[in-house]
Design a protein around this motif. Structure first.
Motif, PDB file in Angstrom:
ATOM      1  N   CYS A  18      -7.994 -18.758 -27.127  1.00 23.54           N
ATOM      2  CA  CYS A  18      -8.077 -20.081 -27.765  1.00 23.54           C
ATOM      3  C   CYS A  18      -7.126 -20.170 -28.948  1.00 23.54           C
ATOM      4  O   CYS A  18      -6.524 -21.220 -29.205  1.00 23.54           O
ATOM      5  CB  CYS A  18      -9.509 -20.357 -28.213  1.00 23.54           C
ATOM      6  SG  CYS A  18     -10.699 -20.416 -26.857  1.00 23.54           S
ATOM      7  N   GLU A  19      -6.997 -19.073 -29.672  1.00 22.83           N
ATOM      8  CA  GLU A  19      -6.057 -19.070 -30.803  1.00 22.83           C
ATOM      9  C   GLU A  19      -4.631 -19.282 -30.326  1.00 22.83           C
ATOM     10  O   GLU A  19      -3.863 -20.046 -30.923  1.00 22.83           O
ATOM     11  CB  GLU A  19      -6.179 -17.738 -31.543  1.00 22.83           C
ATOM     12  CG  GLU A  19      -5.247 -17.625 -32.743  1.00 22.83           C
ATOM     13  CD  GLU A  19      -5.323 -16.254 -33.403  1.00 22.83           C
ATOM     14  OE1 GLU A  19      -4.552 -16.028 -34.347  1.00 22.83           O
ATOM     15  OE2 GLU A  19      -6.152 -15.432 -32.963  1.00 22.83           O
ATOM     16  N   ILE A  20      -4.280 -18.638 -29.222  1.00 22.81           N
ATOM     17  CA  ILE A  20      -2.928 -18.822 -28.676  1.00 22.81           C
ATOM     18  C   ILE A  20      -2.734 -20.255 -28.195  1.00 22.81           C
ATOM     19  O   ILE A  20      -1.696 -20.891 -28.463  1.00 22.81           O
ATOM     20  CB  ILE A  20      -2.689 -17.822 -27.526  1.00 22.81           C
ATOM     21  CG1 ILE A  20      -2.837 -16.389 -28.030  1.00 22.81           C
ATOM     22  CG2 ILE A  20      -1.322 -18.033 -26.905  1.00 22.81           C
ATOM     23  CD1 ILE A  20      -2.733 -15.336 -26.933  1.00 22.81           C
ATOM     24  N   ASN A  21      -3.716 -20.777 -27.483  1.00 18.86           N
ATOM     25  CA  ASN A  21      -3.608 -22.151 -26.984  1.00 18.86           C
ATOM     26  C   ASN A  21      -3.550 -23.150 -28.136  1.00 18.86           C
ATOM     27  O   ASN A  21      -2.797 -24.134 -28.087  1.00 18.86           O
ATOM     28  CB  ASN A  21      -4.801 -22.455 -26.084  1.00 18.86           C
ATOM     29  CG  ASN A  21      -4.657 -23.775 -25.365  1.00 18.86           C
ATOM     30  OD1 ASN A  21      -3.591 -24.093 -24.851  1.00 18.86           O
ATOM     31  ND2 ASN A  21      -5.711 -24.558 -25.335  1.00 18.86           N
ATOM     32  N   ARG A  22      -4.356 -22.934 -29.175  1.00 17.50           N
ATOM     33  CA  ARG A  22      -4.328 -23.825 -30.338  1.00 17.50           C
ATOM     34  C   ARG A  22      -2.963 -23.777 -31.030  1.00 17.50           C
ATOM     35  O   ARG A  22      -2.446 -24.790 -31.502  1.00 17.50           O
ATOM     36  CB  ARG A  22      -5.439 -23.423 -31.303  1.00 17.50           C
ATOM     37  CG  ARG A  22      -5.683 -24.430 -32.405  1.00 17.50           C
ATOM     38  CD  ARG A  22      -6.839 -24.011 -33.282  1.00 17.50           C
ATOM     39  NE  ARG A  22      -8.101 -24.056 -32.563  1.00 17.50           N
ATOM     40  CZ  ARG A  22      -8.783 -22.979 -32.197  1.00 17.50           C
ATOM     41  NH1 ARG A  22      -8.328 -21.763 -32.483  1.00 17.50           N
ATOM     42  NH2 ARG A  22      -9.931 -23.092 -31.538  1.00 17.50           N
ATOM     43  N   PHE A  23      -2.367 -22.599 -31.092  1.00 15.49           N
ATOM     44  CA  PHE A  23      -1.025 -22.469 -31.669  1.00 15.49           C
ATOM     45  C   PHE A  23      -0.006 -23.245 -30.842  1.00 15.49           C
ATOM     46  O   PHE A  23       0.874 -23.931 -31.399  1.00 15.49           O
ATOM     47  CB  PHE A  23      -0.645 -20.990 -31.734  1.00 15.49           C
ATOM     48  CG  PHE A  23       0.770 -20.742 -32.181  1.00 15.49           C
ATOM     49  CD1 PHE A  23       1.090 -20.739 -33.533  1.00 15.49           C
ATOM     50  CD2 PHE A  23       1.789 -20.536 -31.263  1.00 15.49           C
ATOM     51  CE1 PHE A  23       2.397 -20.529 -33.945  1.00 15.49           C
ATOM     52  CE2 PHE A  23       3.087 -20.325 -31.674  1.00 15.49           C
ATOM     53  CZ  PHE A  23       3.397 -20.320 -33.022  1.00 15.49           C
ATOM     54  N   CYS A  24      -0.120 -23.161 -29.505  1.00 12.89           N
ATOM     55  CA  CYS A  24       0.827 -23.887 -28.639  1.00 12.89           C
ATOM     56  C   CYS A  24       0.669 -25.393 -28.785  1.00 12.89           C
ATOM     57  O   CYS A  24       1.665 -26.138 -28.746  1.00 12.89           O
ATOM     58  CB  CYS A  24       0.621 -23.477 -27.176  1.00 12.89           C
ATOM     59  SG  CYS A  24       1.002 -21.738 -26.830  1.00 12.89           S
ATOM     60  N   LEU A  25      -0.558 -25.865 -28.975  1.00 13.30           N
ATOM     61  CA  LEU A  25      -0.780 -27.299 -29.121  1.00 13.30           C
ATOM     62  C   LEU A  25      -0.259 -27.820 -30.452  1.00 13.30           C
ATOM     63  O   LEU A  25       0.233 -28.949 -30.545  1.00 13.30           O
ATOM     64  CB  LEU A  25      -2.277 -27.604 -28.998  1.00 13.30           C
ATOM     65  CG  LEU A  25      -2.911 -27.375 -27.618  1.00 13.30           C
ATOM     66  CD1 LEU A  25      -4.410 -27.618 -27.679  1.00 13.30           C
ATOM     67  CD2 LEU A  25      -2.282 -28.277 -26.567  1.00 13.30           C
ATOM     68  N   GLN A  26      -0.368 -27.014 -31.505  1.00 12.55           N
ATOM     69  CA  GLN A  26       0.026 -27.441 -32.845  1.00 12.55           C
ATOM     70  C   GLN A  26       1.492 -27.153 -33.155  1.00 12.55           C
ATOM     71  O   GLN A  26       1.977 -27.547 -34.208  1.00 12.55           O
ATOM     72  CB  GLN A  26      -0.854 -26.762 -33.889  1.00 12.55           C
ATOM     73  CG  GLN A  26      -2.328 -27.145 -33.790  1.00 12.55           C
ATOM     74  CD  GLN A  26      -3.191 -26.387 -34.762  1.00 12.55           C
ATOM     75  OE1 GLN A  26      -2.721 -25.491 -35.466  1.00 12.55           O
ATOM     76  NE2 GLN A  26      -4.478 -26.714 -34.800  1.00 12.55           N
ATOM     77  N   TRP A  27       2.185 -26.472 -32.277  1.00 11.04           N
ATOM     78  CA  TRP A  27       3.575 -26.087 -32.544  1.00 11.04           C
ATOM     79  C   TRP A  27       4.492 -27.303 -32.413  1.00 11.04           C
ATOM     80  O   TRP A  27       4.419 -28.066 -31.460  1.00 11.04           O
ATOM     81  CB  TRP A  27       4.012 -25.006 -31.578  1.00 11.04           C
ATOM     82  CG  TRP A  27       5.440 -24.581 -31.757  1.00 11.04           C
ATOM     83  CD1 TRP A  27       6.509 -24.977 -31.019  1.00 11.04           C
ATOM     84  CD2 TRP A  27       5.943 -23.697 -32.748  1.00 11.04           C
ATOM     85  NE1 TRP A  27       7.654 -24.396 -31.480  1.00 11.04           N
ATOM     86  CE2 TRP A  27       7.347 -23.592 -32.548  1.00 11.04           C
ATOM     87  CE3 TRP A  27       5.371 -22.973 -33.781  1.00 11.04           C
ATOM     88  CZ2 TRP A  27       8.151 -22.801 -33.351  1.00 11.04           C
ATOM     89  CZ3 TRP A  27       6.173 -22.175 -34.584  1.00 11.04           C
ATOM     90  CH2 TRP A  27       7.552 -22.088 -34.367  1.00 11.04           C
TER      91      TRP A  27
END
Length: 821
Positions: free
Chosen positions: A336-345
């Motif tokens: 989830c942390e990786i996915n959240r980073f991809c969404l906010q990038w």
């Protein structure tokens, strides 16, 4: 012994069969009910051959949609077969009821025929009596059978409900799902929520589908039971047989108890009504409708507790498998942390990190992305549960295919952006250093070129440390980029921009040091030459200032137009000198950075520049003063040559007021005792005094007689035909201050005469209109009716009267004013 045991068993069986035949419906001599029960049992056994739920084969892998589609397809076929099953049961019950009714109807018809006539051909009287007794016994048996139709239907209903209950239990036990693999898929939400990592279809979806599927056999059996197998209707149809028999007159009904009686059997005791001895049991035709009525035996399988318990056990076992999936998702929350980073990038983050010039932060971010790529790429493709009895396989390819691709795309875009950013900025620095190198190799000798050379050198010396940090930043950035993205160096082997940047920077440092040594050697010589030239131009500017603010420029007798031309020329020359002085002062400031006495020299130069600025302002003020003096003198000269009857006093007075205000401003800016300013103010004030006298002289009260008196008082003769100018009045001393008392006395006399004339004119006008004002007070004229033709004289007098009457309302009503002398 064996024979005795078999006889004992047979006698026990016979006794039990006799008890059942007397107290229950399974009568040995009731073939109709027995055949119906056997046929129903056969149909039930045949219905048990089918499965209400689809058969699951080992090794099957089904998604939720496939499983639901397969169950729906199987259920569609099962419903059609269930309808046929219930219709067959209904047909058996209807045929049993109709057979009993038809047999009763035949027996009654035979009894009716025997009771009406005595047939000699049918045998002896004894044989006829025996046959009649047999018919009577069969009638009693059929009456008993008709009374037991309702219990028979209840028995069939109970037997059917019991069998269906076994069928649905057996169906649930054969519905084996332990060897089937159910599929679900791991899902990463695109929204930043608490449950970003989840699987679809979820437990709620599976629970809803499984609950409906497991309860479907029972719901299907119950719905078709209610729609097809209507036992109450079957029971009510038994009364139709009695209605037909009553219509044919084969039976009658007791008035007291309502019992069915046969008229041909009334002579016997069995045919008489027993309502006086005991009450009749049952009601309807021959008591066919028992008071117990049809019981709802379908609730035997609809409220089966064991069936519901089995469903709960299956769902609870499924829940264990889904709990294992939930635990698996919680253990992988780092996704989830990786996915959240991809969404906010966003690209702005790349720009911000590159502009911060923190190589450590950029390298840390790249290492983090590289680690995420390795973890997501090697993530397992599927996961199967092992804790529960049911196997659920979750597709995890979204991690290695979807999330890994996102991180790789961000990693690649970040690397390309850093490379483009580093190359573009490195190229800008290389171009900047190469441009500076072309200037550093020069050795200027002229003052202007040397000053520009030194001014160009100074900022590069100041920026040397910052440029050193920038070069180190981009060098480290290139090394880090090529370490993570080696293919970028291979693709650009011919253009090694990092090496070019380093070589250019080293050459730039060397040439900058040589140029600084050259400037240090030549600064003292150039500064002395610059100082001598500055003093030269400063002396010329001071001389020009003294010339423009003294001598003829303070003499009011000079021609203003010539003075303005000379001062314009001096202003242009002084502006050229001022520009040169300012340029030399800037050059001195630039060269002062390499001198030990820079502060004192800067102070002297600033004081000189301030003096030059003050001189320029004073010369401009002197020029503007002479310009205003020239404009004022020209305007006054033009006014003096204007005829007095065409002169605009108001406009001239406005201009004089404006010029006097400007003159006061010049008096404050230049000096209080400046001769030119005093001369200008004196000239304006003298003409303003003449203007006040001229204003009274040109009033309407001054007539030709007063002009003659005024001229005669000053020793001159007035020519009324001559058009005088203002200059003529000044030359004749008419507007002198010494003659002001005589002028005022004449003006007062003329004003009084003008007022008297105005009042006399008003009185004359009022008297001329008095005749018309008094006309409204005359009595009205009595005019006789003119029957004959009007004469011309009478018509003229009538028109005159009408004209007088029409003027009466417009006349003044107020009396004339008193004449004041």
């Amino acid at each position: 012994m064996i024979r005795w045991l078999s006889n004992v068993r047979f006698s026990r069986f016979s006794r039990r069969r006799s008890e059942i035949s007397k107290t229950h419906l399974l009568l040995m001599n009731n073939r109709i009910f027995q055949m119906a029960l056997f046929e129903i049992r056969r149909v039930i056994l045949e219905y048990q051959q089918i499965t209400l739920l689809p058969k699951m084969f080992p090794g099957m892998s089904l998604s939720l949609n496939d499983f639901e589609t397969m169950v729906k397809r199987h259920t569609k076929d099962t419903i059609e077969y269930t309808k046929k099953f219930y219709n067959h049961i209904k047909t058996i019950l209807d045929m049993t009821r109709d057979t009993c009714g038809k047999k009763l109807h035949i027996i009654l018809q035979c009894l009716e025929e025997d009771s009406v006539t005595f047939n000699t051909s049918a045998g002896s009287i004894y044989e006829q009596r025996i046959r009649r007794e047999n018919l009577r016994k069969e009638l009693e048996q059929m009456q008993n059978d008709m009374r037991n139709i309702c219990p028979f239907l209840n028995l069939c209903s109970a037997m059917l409900a019991s069998c269906l209950c076994d069928i649905q239990r057996d169906t649930l036990s054969k519905f084996v799902l332990t060897n089937v693999t159910f599929l679900t898929k791991l899902h990463l939400s695109d929204f930043d929520s608490n449950r970003m990592l989840r699987y679809l279809p979820s437990w709620d979806d599976y629970f809803e589908i499984f609950q409906s599927i497991l309860q479907q056999p029972q719901q299907m059996l119950y719905e078709q039971w209610k729609n097809i197998l209507e036992l109450d209707t079957c029971l009510r149809d038994a009364d139709k047989v009695g209605d037909i028999i009553r219509q044919e007159g084969l039976v009658s009904q007791c008035e007291k108890c309502g019992q069915e009686l046969y008229s041909g059997l009334q002579e016997t005791s069995s045919s008489s009504c027993k309502c006086q001895k005991q009450k009749s049991k049952g009601h309807g035709f021959f008591g066919s409708t028992n008071r117990h009525e049809v019981l709802p035996f379908e609730f035997i399988f609809t409220k089966d507790i064991k069936y519901k318990t089995d469903i709960k056990n299956i769902l609870s076992q499924f829940r264990l498998s889904f709990d294992e999936l939930d635990a698996y998702c919680e253990s992988n929350e780092w996704l989830c942390e990786i996915n959240r980073f991809c969404l906010q990038w966003t690209p702005n983050q790349m720009k911000q990190m590159s502009e911060d010039k923190q190589v450590f932060l950029i390298e840390e971010q790249l290492n983090l992305l590289r680690g995420w790529i390795d973890k997501t790429r090697t993530f397992e493709l599927t996961y199967s549960t092992t804790s529960g009895s049911y196997i659920i396989q979750m597709d995890c390819s979204v991690i290695s295919q979807g999330l890994c691709n996102k991180v790789e795309r961000i990693y690649s875009d970040f690397g390309k952006y850093l490379y483009r950013y580093a190359c573009s900025n490195a190229q800008i620095l290389i171009n900047k250093f190469q441009t500076a190198l072309q200037i550093f190799i020069q050795r200027p000798s002229a003052i202007e070129d040397f000053a520009k050379y030194a001014s160009y050198l100074a900022p590069h010396k100041v920026e040397l440390s910052s440029n050193q940090q920038t070069i180190e930043y981009f060098t480290n950035l290139f090394d880090m980029i090529f370490m993570h993205f080696g293919h970028l160096r291979q693709d650009n082997e011919n253009e090694l921009i990092d090496k070019s940047l380093t070589d250019t920077w080293k050459l730039f440092q060397k040439k900058l040091s040589d140029a600084a040594d050259f400037v240090a050697q030549q600064t003292l010589i150039i500064k002395q030459r610059l100082r001598d030239t500055f003093e030269k131009y400063l002396d010329q500017a001071e001389l020009l200032y003294n010339q423009s603010t003294s001598g003829i420029f303070l003499d009011s007798r000079q021609d203003p137009m010539e003075m303005v031309k000379q001062l314009k020329k001096n202003c242009i020359d002084f502006m050229g000198l001022e520009k040169q002085l300012r340029q030399y002062a800037e050059w001195q400031i630039l060269l002062a950075t390499n001198s030990l006495s820079s502060v004192n020299e800067d102070h002297v130069d600033n004081a000189d520049i301030q003096s030059v600025n003050r001189w320029s302002i004073e010369i401009d003020l002197r020029k503007d003063l002479w310009k205003y003096l020239e404009i004022t003198s020209s305007a006054i000269k033009e006014w003096k040559n204007t005829f007095i009857n065409k002169f605009n006093i108001r406009r001239a007075h406005e201009k004089l007021d404006c010029w006097l205000k400007i003159a006061e401003d010049f008096k404050e800016k230049i000096s209080d005792d400046d001769p030119i300013v005093l001369h200008w103010i004196s000239m304006l004030q003298d003409f303003e005094e003449n203007l006040e006298l001229l204003k009274k002289l040109l009033s309407d009260a001054m007539t030709a007689e007063q002009w003659k008196v005024l001229f005669r008082a000053n020793g001159h003769e007035y020519d009324p035909h001559y058009n005088y100018r203002i200059q003529d009045l000044i030359d004749l001393k008419i507007l002198q201050i010494e003659n002001q008392a005589v002028f005022i006395q004449i003006h007062k006399q003329a004003t009084r005469e003008q007022k008297l004339k105005d009042k006399l004119m008003h009185m004359q006008t009022w008297l001329s209109e008095l005749h018309y004002r008094m006309a409204k007070y005359r009595p009205p004229l009595k005019i006789a009716a003119v029957r004959n033709r009007l004469t011309s004289s009478y018509r003229q007098r009538l028109s005159r009267y009408r004209e007088i009457r029409s003027r009466t309302p417009t006349a003044q009503k107020t009396p004339p004013e008193a004449i004041l002398t």
